[in-house]
Design an enzyme around this catalytic site. Structure first.
Site, PDB file in Angstrom:
ATOM      1  CB  ILE A 343      10.967  90.236  93.989  1.00  0.00           C
ATOM      2  CG1 ILE A 343      10.217  89.373  95.006  1.00  0.00           C
ATOM      3  CG2 ILE A 343      10.745  91.723  94.259  1.00  0.00           C
ATOM      4  CD1 ILE A 343      10.699  89.504  96.439  1.00  0.00           C
ATOM      5  CD  GLU A 369      37.077  76.894 100.547  1.00  0.00           C
ATOM      6  OE1 GLU A 369      36.968  77.657  99.572  1.00  0.00           O
ATOM      7  OE2 GLU A 369      38.129  76.778 101.200  1.00  0.00           O
TER       8      GLU A 369
HETATM    9  C1  LIG Z   1      34.926  78.748  90.357  1.00  0.00           C
HETATM   10  C2  LIG Z   1      35.626  77.641  91.057  1.00  0.00           C
HETATM   11  C3  LIG Z   1      36.754  77.896  91.827  1.00  0.00           C
HETATM   12  C4  LIG Z   1      37.444  76.868  92.445  1.00  0.00           C
HETATM   13  N1  LIG Z   1      38.606  77.141  93.129  1.00  0.00           N
HETATM   14  C5  LIG Z   1      39.374  76.105  93.582  1.00  0.00           C
HETATM   15  C6  LIG Z   1      40.676  76.343  94.138  1.00  0.00           C
HETATM   16  O1  LIG Z   1      41.132  77.493  94.268  1.00  0.00           O
HETATM   17  N2  LIG Z   1      41.419  75.292  94.537  1.00  0.00           N
HETATM   18  C7  LIG Z   1      40.966  74.018  94.415  1.00  0.00           C
HETATM   19  O2  LIG Z   1      41.690  73.107  94.774  1.00  0.00           O
HETATM   20  N3  LIG Z   1      39.733  73.749  93.898  1.00  0.00           N
HETATM   21  C8  LIG Z   1      38.940  74.756  93.461  1.00  0.00           C
HETATM   22  N4  LIG Z   1      37.702  74.494  92.903  1.00  0.00           N
HETATM   23  C9  LIG Z   1      37.262  73.123  92.790  1.00  0.00           C
HETATM   24  C10 LIG Z   1      36.098  72.748  93.728  1.00  0.00           C
HETATM   25  O3  LIG Z   1      36.526  72.731  95.047  1.00  0.00           O
HETATM   26  C11 LIG Z   1      35.567  71.400  93.242  1.00  0.00           C
HETATM   27  O4  LIG Z   1      34.899  71.611  92.014  1.00  0.00           O
HETATM   28  C12 LIG Z   1      34.653  70.749  94.238  1.00  0.00           C
HETATM   29  O5  LIG Z   1      35.359  70.312  95.364  1.00  0.00           O
HETATM   30  C13 LIG Z   1      33.913  69.531  93.645  1.00  0.00           C
HETATM   31  O6  LIG Z   1      34.798  68.646  93.018  1.00  0.00           O
HETATM   32  P1  LIG Z   1      34.465  68.122  91.552  1.00  0.00           P
HETATM   33  O7  LIG Z   1      34.196  69.286  90.704  1.00  0.00           O
HETATM   34  O8  LIG Z   1      35.544  67.212  91.143  1.00  0.00           O
HETATM   35  O9  LIG Z   1      33.117  67.320  91.730  1.00  0.00           O
HETATM   36  P2  LIG Z   1      32.991  65.730  91.980  1.00  0.00           P
HETATM   37  O10 LIG Z   1      33.848  65.337  93.118  1.00  0.00           O
HETATM   38  O11 LIG Z   1      33.182  65.031  90.697  1.00  0.00           O
HETATM   39  O12 LIG Z   1      31.488  65.607  92.424  1.00  0.00           O
HETATM   40  C14 LIG Z   1      30.391  65.499  91.499  1.00  0.00           C
HETATM   41  C15 LIG Z   1      29.086  65.352  92.283  1.00  0.00           C
HETATM   42  O13 LIG Z   1      29.089  64.127  93.006  1.00  0.00           O
HETATM   43  C16 LIG Z   1      28.813  64.361  94.351  1.00  0.00           C
HETATM   44  N5  LIG Z   1      29.500  63.387  95.183  1.00  0.00           N
HETATM   45  C17 LIG Z   1      30.810  63.027  95.152  1.00  0.00           C
HETATM   46  N6  LIG Z   1      31.062  62.086  96.076  1.00  0.00           N
HETATM   47  C18 LIG Z   1      29.893  61.829  96.703  1.00  0.00           C
HETATM   48  C19 LIG Z   1      29.487  60.951  97.751  1.00  0.00           C
HETATM   49  N7  LIG Z   1      30.373  60.181  98.378  1.00  0.00           N
HETATM   50  N8  LIG Z   1      28.203  60.947  98.118  1.00  0.00           N
HETATM   51  C20 LIG Z   1      27.301  61.731  97.514  1.00  0.00           C
HETATM   52  N9  LIG Z   1      27.624  62.612  96.536  1.00  0.00           N
HETATM   53  C21 LIG Z   1      28.892  62.641  96.130  1.00  0.00           C
HETATM   54  C22 LIG Z   1      29.327  65.755  94.598  1.00  0.00           C
HETATM   55  O14 LIG Z   1      28.763  66.316  95.746  1.00  0.00           O
HETATM   56  C23 LIG Z   1      28.898  66.450  93.325  1.00  0.00           C
HETATM   57  O15 LIG Z   1      27.547  66.798  93.420  1.00  0.00           O
HETATM   58  C24 LIG Z   1      36.971  75.528  92.320  1.00  0.00           C
HETATM   59  C25 LIG Z   1      35.824  75.258  91.580  1.00  0.00           C
HETATM   60  C26 LIG Z   1      35.170  76.289  90.926  1.00  0.00           C
HETATM   61  C27 LIG Z   1      33.977  75.959  90.096  1.00  0.00           C
END
Ligand SMILES: Cc1cc2nc3c(=O)[nH]c(=O)nc-3n(C[C@H](O)[C@H](O)[C@H](O)COP(=O)(O)OP(=O)(O)OC[C@H]3O[C@@H](n4cnc5c(N)ncnc54)[C@H](O)[C@@H]3O)c2cc1C
Lengths: 387, 258
Positions: A343, A369
């Site tokens: 928009i 989260e």
């Molecule tokens: C700005 C920011 C702040 C954050 N703050 C915190 C914090 O304060 N403390 C903390 O502990 N963490 C924090 N995080 C981490 C965040 O919680 C994780 O990035 C998130 O839980 C995803 O984990 P990952 O990045 O390892 O993704 P992955 O687990 O590697 O996942 C990759 C993709 O695969 C998908 N996937 C994984 N398993 C499956 C399944 N079984 N079936 C289907 N799809 C699946 C996921 O949904 C995702 O799309 C933060 C992240 C960011 C970016």
């Protein structure tokens, strides 16, 4: 919203006013420079926002989780970075200490945390353990009366601000043999104060959104902390942070609802005043319908998180409702951010506009989260489906 | 020390504001009602004094429709100790004279050392209430203060005038009005909002104050005509053909804008 008490409505209105007059004016500059405004954090502290869900005995404001989430929603309308700073500060920093801390731990950390004079982080995610928290590799070994922590964490919010006092880390503290003979990791949570030798807070990330929020990688190299820094029971680490994550999902849902509302407000105001082909663009049915759809998403998202928060405050099960709220509200934020930027036309691509910021900021709502895939997993399991 | 702060509910200063063309009153349904910012600043002056002097009692007072109670309560949430709400349908169309008489009666009834008001409300913009009150209460009046100091027996402050600053002071009891130069008011916190529920909130009628709204013995201001603000006309466009500066200067002089 009619389910709010007079006091809740006043709280929401008050935080909206604070957000509009104090937070909004600094949001662009903070985002541009990747700099969390400690001045704004201090003002939020004075306002009692970090103490909202805690009783007055520990210096809190005597509210509940609903009250905290209302404040988060109100802030997120104008600045998601500030809203997540509050969300993580309370939900991941103070709440685990309040809930699982010993009297000494509470006395040491809570007064400053609930007043917003100090922040705590919660380190769960690791390079090899995100969605699958069970894959945690960080270890903590008891050596005499000290824990020795080794490993690394990534993406940890509020872990490196000038007022960060500690990070609570999840670590493997041993193995457990289940009754059926299988062996599983014993996870515990340990408070690691910033500044402890061997604990390094890496440089802040260059993020695409939430750029004013404080996020760092952490490494632990033979970090020694007193045995008394164990938070909660040994081996209860999983259970402890799962409750924190479930609650956190409601707060993220409130944050996402605020973002969706902020996009709606911006789009409304712009569409009414932007004249193209001699008429305000709001007079086109297509634009009006787009905005109507945005309003419908905000409303649904809000209903979903209100219900989850009310359940949590009433002591009812809320796992499924929290997952649903997070799922629908993060969708609402993403879609509304996309509609609002459209928009705004070219102006919506300029970082100085709030909608451009919401466009970049909202994506993380579908990831942090617990990713939205994880939310679907939680909902499916709650329905009794193998997932 | 007992300080009464006059506050007023007004249509949101930043929202759309409308007049009801039948009654000449502000159309309260047209926008969100809020506590007038200048009244909040006046309250901040009193609360700041109370922060530093424990024996200070701060009362917020408002003459407003019944529906304004929520807005007045915000004053309690910010930190005032009690509220007096003069609510009476008979006062709905009160002019400045009747408003001042009613407020003066309520102020007398509550008792005061100091009354603090804004210099001008953002809706009616009458600007004479503080002076009328001082007259009716037979106490000194210091208007349009840009700073305020309160001591046990007196109130003093500064007032900006063309080309200078005046220092004024008055013995208590007194009425003072303040301008936007004073600091922004504090935000109420949640604890304050919850505490406000339990603070004394008195609602009084005109009769309670011995005021007869129909009493026409004193002069009334009578509204003779009312019209909507005319829409803004297109401005004058000066195209710069080398003499733009001169023509802008001429335009400003012609319209007495400099
Ligand atoms: C700005 C920011 C702040 C954050 N703050 C915190 C914090 O304060 N403390 C903390 O502990 N963490 C924090 N995080 C981490 C965040 O919680 C994780 O990035 C998130 O839980 C995803 O984990 P990952 O990045 O390892 O993704 P992955 O687990 O590697 O996942 C990759 C993709 O695969 C998908 N996937 C994984 N398993 C499956 C399944 N079984 N079936 C289907 N799809 C699946 C996921 O949904 C995702 O799309 C933060 C992240 C960011 C970016």
């Amino acid at each position: 919203m009619h389910d709010l008490t007079d006091e809740e409505q006043q709280l929401y209105d008050m935080v909206c006013e604070f957000a509009d007059t104090v937070v909004a004016p600094q949001a662009y500059e903070a985002d541009r420079t990747h700099e969390l405004s400690m001045d704004v954090v201090a003002q939020m502290g004075e306002l009692g926002l970090f103490g909202l869900p805690f009783p007055e005995e520990v210096g809190g404001q005597g509210g509940d989780y609903m009250a905290l989430c209302l404040a988060i929603e109100a802030l997120a309308r104008v600045d998601q970075s500030i809203a997540i700073t509050l969300e993580a500060g309370v939900g991941l920093g103070a709440m685990p200490i309040y809930r699982h801390g010993t009297d000494e731990q509470k006395a040491e950390f809570l007064p400053d945390l609930v007043a917003g004079r100090a922040l705590g982080g919660f380190g769960l995610t690791e390079p090899e353990a995100g969605s699958d928290a069970g894959a945690t590799r960080t270890t903590a070994v008891l050596d005499g009366d000290e824990w020795v922590v080794n490993g690394s964490k990534q993406f940890i919010t509020n872990s490196g601000t000038p007022i960060t006092r500690f990070v609570t880390v999840t670590a493997v503290t041993g193995e457990r043999t289940r009754p059926d003979g299988t062996v599983s990791k014993e996870l515990s949570t340990i408070i690691v104060p910033n500044g402890t030798p061997g604990f390094t807070v890496g440089p802040g990330y260059d993020k695409s959104g939430w750029r004013a929020s404080d996020t760092h990688p952490l490494t632990f190299d033979d970090v020694r902390v007193p045995a008394g820094n164990l938070l909660g029971e040994r081996g209860r680490g999983f259970a402890n942070f799962l409750r924190a994550l479930d609650e956190g999902r409601i707060a993220i849902a409130a944050l996402a609802t605020g973002a969706a509302q902020g996009c709606l407000d911006e789009a409304m105001a712009y569409a009414k005043t932007r004249n193209v082909f001699g008429v305000p663009i709001a007079s086109h049915q297509y634009i009006a319908f787009t905005i109507a759809g945005m309003q419908a998403r905000v409303h649904t998202a809000r209903l979903a998180w209100h219900d989850a928060a009310r359940r949590a405050d009433a002591g009812l099960p809320f796992k499924k409702e929290a997952a649903i709220a997070k799922l629908v509200s993060s969708d609402a934020a993403m879609l509304n951010a996309r509609d609002a930027t459209q928009i705004f036309g070219g102006m919506g691509f300029m970082n100085e506009t709030t909608v451009a910021r919401h466009y970049r900021d909202s994506k993380i709502l579908e990831i942090g989260e617990g990713t939205n895939e994880v939310q679907l997993m939680v909902i499916a399991r709650e329905l009794g489906l193998a997932a | 020390m007992k300080i009464i702060v006059l506050v007023k509910e007004v249509p949101d200063t930043y929202g759309e504001r409308k007049l009801d063309l039948e009654t000449g009153l502000a159309d309260r349904a047209a926008s969100e009602p809020v506590l007038d910012e200048i009244g909040e600043r006046a309250l901040e002056v009193a609360l700041a004094h109370a922060d530093a002097h424990a024996d200070t009692e701060v009362v917020v007072m408002s003459m407003a429709p019944e529906s304004a109670a929520t807005t007045i309560r915000k004053g309690l949430a910010m930190g005032a100790g009690s509220a007096v709400h003069i609510a009476d349908p008979g006062l709905a169309a009160a002019d400045l004279g009747l408003t001042a008489r009613t407020l003066a009666a309520a102020i007398r009834r509550t008792g005061f050392d100091l009354v603090i008001t804004g210099n001008l409300s953002t809706d009616g913009s009458g600007g004479v209430i503080p002076a009328m009150l001082a007259e009716l209460l037979e106490v000194p009046n210091a208007t349009a203060l840009t700073s305020v100091e309160i001591t046990d027996g007196s109130v003093s402050g500064t007032r900006d005038v063309d080309g200078g600053t005046m220092r004024v002071s008055a013995p208590l009891p007194a009425v003072v009005s303040i301008t936007e130069a004073l600091p922004d008011a504090r935000f109420p916190n949640f604890k304050g909002i919850m505490a406000a529920k339990k603070k004394p909130f008195e609602t009084v009628s005109a009769a309670d104050l011995g005021i007869e709204p129909e009493d026409l013995s004193a002069a009334w201001s009578i509204m003779t005509a009312i019209a909507e603000k005319p829409p803004r006309t297109a401005g004058t466009k000066i195209t710069d053909e080398g003499d733009g500066g001169t023509r802008i200067a001429e335009f400003l002089i012609e319209n007495r804008l400099v």
